[in-house]
Motif scaffolding. Structure first.
Motif, PDB file in Angstrom:
ATOM      1  N   ARG A 189      44.148  36.341  33.333  1.00  0.00           N
ATOM      2  CA  ARG A 189      43.712  37.266  34.387  1.00  0.00           C
ATOM      3  C   ARG A 189      43.609  38.691  33.850  1.00  0.00           C
ATOM      4  O   ARG A 189      42.652  39.406  34.138  1.00  0.00           O
ATOM      5  N   ALA A 190      44.625  39.067  33.061  1.00  0.00           N
ATOM      6  CA  ALA A 190      44.642  40.431  32.511  1.00  0.00           C
ATOM      7  C   ALA A 190      43.451  40.658  31.577  1.00  0.00           C
ATOM      8  O   ALA A 190      42.804  41.717  31.615  1.00  0.00           O
ATOM      9  N   ARG A 193      40.564  39.060  31.659  1.00  0.00           N
ATOM     10  CA  ARG A 193      39.363  39.075  32.498  1.00  0.00           C
ATOM     11  C   ARG A 193      39.176  40.451  33.168  1.00  0.00           C
ATOM     12  O   ARG A 193      38.092  41.030  33.133  1.00  0.00           O
ATOM     13  N   GLU A 194      40.280  40.970  33.714  1.00  0.00           N
ATOM     14  CA  GLU A 194      40.214  42.302  34.358  1.00  0.00           C
ATOM     15  C   GLU A 194      39.781  43.361  33.349  1.00  0.00           C
ATOM     16  O   GLU A 194      38.957  44.229  33.655  1.00  0.00           O
ATOM     17  N   LEU A 215      36.088  43.216  32.698  1.00  0.00           N
ATOM     18  CA  LEU A 215      35.324  43.806  33.810  1.00  0.00           C
ATOM     19  C   LEU A 215      35.367  45.336  33.744  1.00  0.00           C
ATOM     20  O   LEU A 215      34.335  46.007  33.871  1.00  0.00           O
ATOM     21  N   ASP A 216      36.569  45.877  33.520  1.00  0.00           N
ATOM     22  CA  ASP A 216      36.714  47.340  33.456  1.00  0.00           C
ATOM     23  C   ASP A 216      35.873  47.931  32.331  1.00  0.00           C
ATOM     24  O   ASP A 216      35.156  48.913  32.530  1.00  0.00           O
ATOM     25  N   THR A 267      37.040  46.021  24.439  1.00  0.00           N
ATOM     26  CA  THR A 267      38.132  45.384  25.172  1.00  0.00           C
ATOM     27  C   THR A 267      39.280  45.049  24.215  1.00  0.00           C
ATOM     28  O   THR A 267      40.413  44.815  24.640  1.00  0.00           O
ATOM     29  N   TRP A 297      32.276  41.696  38.172  1.00  0.00           N
ATOM     30  CA  TRP A 297      32.797  43.036  38.472  1.00  0.00           C
ATOM     31  C   TRP A 297      32.408  43.440  39.896  1.00  0.00           C
ATOM     32  O   TRP A 297      33.225  43.944  40.662  1.00  0.00           O
ATOM     33  N   ARG A 337      34.434  41.739  42.461  1.00  0.00           N
ATOM     34  CA  ARG A 337      35.750  42.366  42.570  1.00  0.00           C
ATOM     35  C   ARG A 337      35.659  43.650  43.405  1.00  0.00           C
ATOM     36  O   ARG A 337      36.513  43.921  44.249  1.00  0.00           O
TER      37      ARG A 337
END
Lengths: 194, 194
Positions: free
Chosen positions: B14-15, B17-18, B21-22, B45, B66, B69
């Motif tokens: 999850r981290a 993936r986040e 996106l960021d 990243t 993104w 979200r």
């Protein structure tokens, strides 16, 4: 060449150009932007392909010319609605209602490929600016005669009106559009207690 | 494999993936959609390209994730604004103001290639429907407690509100956005003489 002959040629050219725009708009509405060809347009207009290419180089430029004609007609229609009405308040109402009805009638374009194509047209930005200025001036005029709220500038109120009225594109009937105009106008009136 | 180990892996995924996106959102904002590459995203990243491809197949799918979200966060924010406020009228006002401020903050996207890309995202249609229903229900609730106009159905008033408030994207400041909310709410109040 005598003047009258030039005038005749000019009138003929204009008529052919108008016919090309009409045919193209009909074809695009019927079968979608992607599948319309120059040959089809020439055939349905009743002119040769070579003649068509003397007027326009591709389908996109015909559509842009058609859109320019639509935008000009809409702005003229709004100016006419404005000039026909009585006092400042009625002029404002007439223009807002006319704009809402145009938005309602054009709503079929939104979400289509034609809509996406026309949305990128920079003429739209200029026309929106012109319309915004027209509404802003009417608001300033109506504010001077009283009854309108004074706590928000005409510039911002014009932005509010035009956005609120684009809701007309999602409404099911002209009656619903008139209710929308009424609600939008209510937002403009001088404040009373909420 | 012990449960705790699965949880750790899941949290790590999850981290990552986040973070993807960021990074992608930042890169697209900085240099535009067209020029961002998967290698750049992986590099910035801090993961390998092969790892990135285990999460996403291309830049477009990262942007859609993104955007999902963003939309989810916005809807949660609106629901929170609704649930925090007091009576029906205040709940309606809180949601409309929160929506207007979100529209104001996202206005940088409009007219950009990112805006055009995200506009085609079908998640937007679903989110708009959800938002419309939320506002419609709040309007019905507020109408029941009095003070709101009764001559137009909550369904149509919701359409009016949401269109009017998208004007926030063209306004210069949060103060102007609050004035817009006030004007929009004034359109909803029970009719008095114009």
């Amino acid at each position: 060449m005598p003047r009258i002959w030039n005038d005749t040629i000019e009138a003929h050219r204009r008529a052919v150009r108008e016919a090309i725009l009409d045919t193209t708009a009909t074809l695009v509405a019927e079968q979608g932007l992607a599948s319309v060809t120059m040959s089809q347009i020439a055939g349905k207009t009743g002119i040769g392909r070579a003649t068509l290419y003397k007027y326009f180089s591709d389908v996109e430029s015909i559509l842009l010319a058609w859109h320019e004609r639509q935008i000009t007609a809409h702005l003229e229609h709004l100016a006419h609605a404005r000039d026909r009405a009585g006092d400042a308040r009625r002029r404002l109402e007439a223009v807002l209602e006319a704009f809402a009805l145009i938005s309602h009638e054009s709503h079929g374009h939104h979400g289509t490929e034609l809509g996406a194509f026309l949305h990128r047209d920079e003429q739209v930005v200029r026309a929106q600016r012109q319309l915004h200025d027209m509404v802003r001036d009417l608001l300033a005029e109506a504010a001077a005669t009283g009854g309108l709220r004074q706590d928000v500038a005409p510039e911002e109120l014009a932005t509010y009106c035009l956005h609120a009225l684009t809701a007309a594109g999602s409404l099911p009937s002209p009656a619903a559009v008139r209710r929308l105009v009424k609600v939008t106008l209510a937002g403009l009136q001088a404040e009373t207690d909420l």
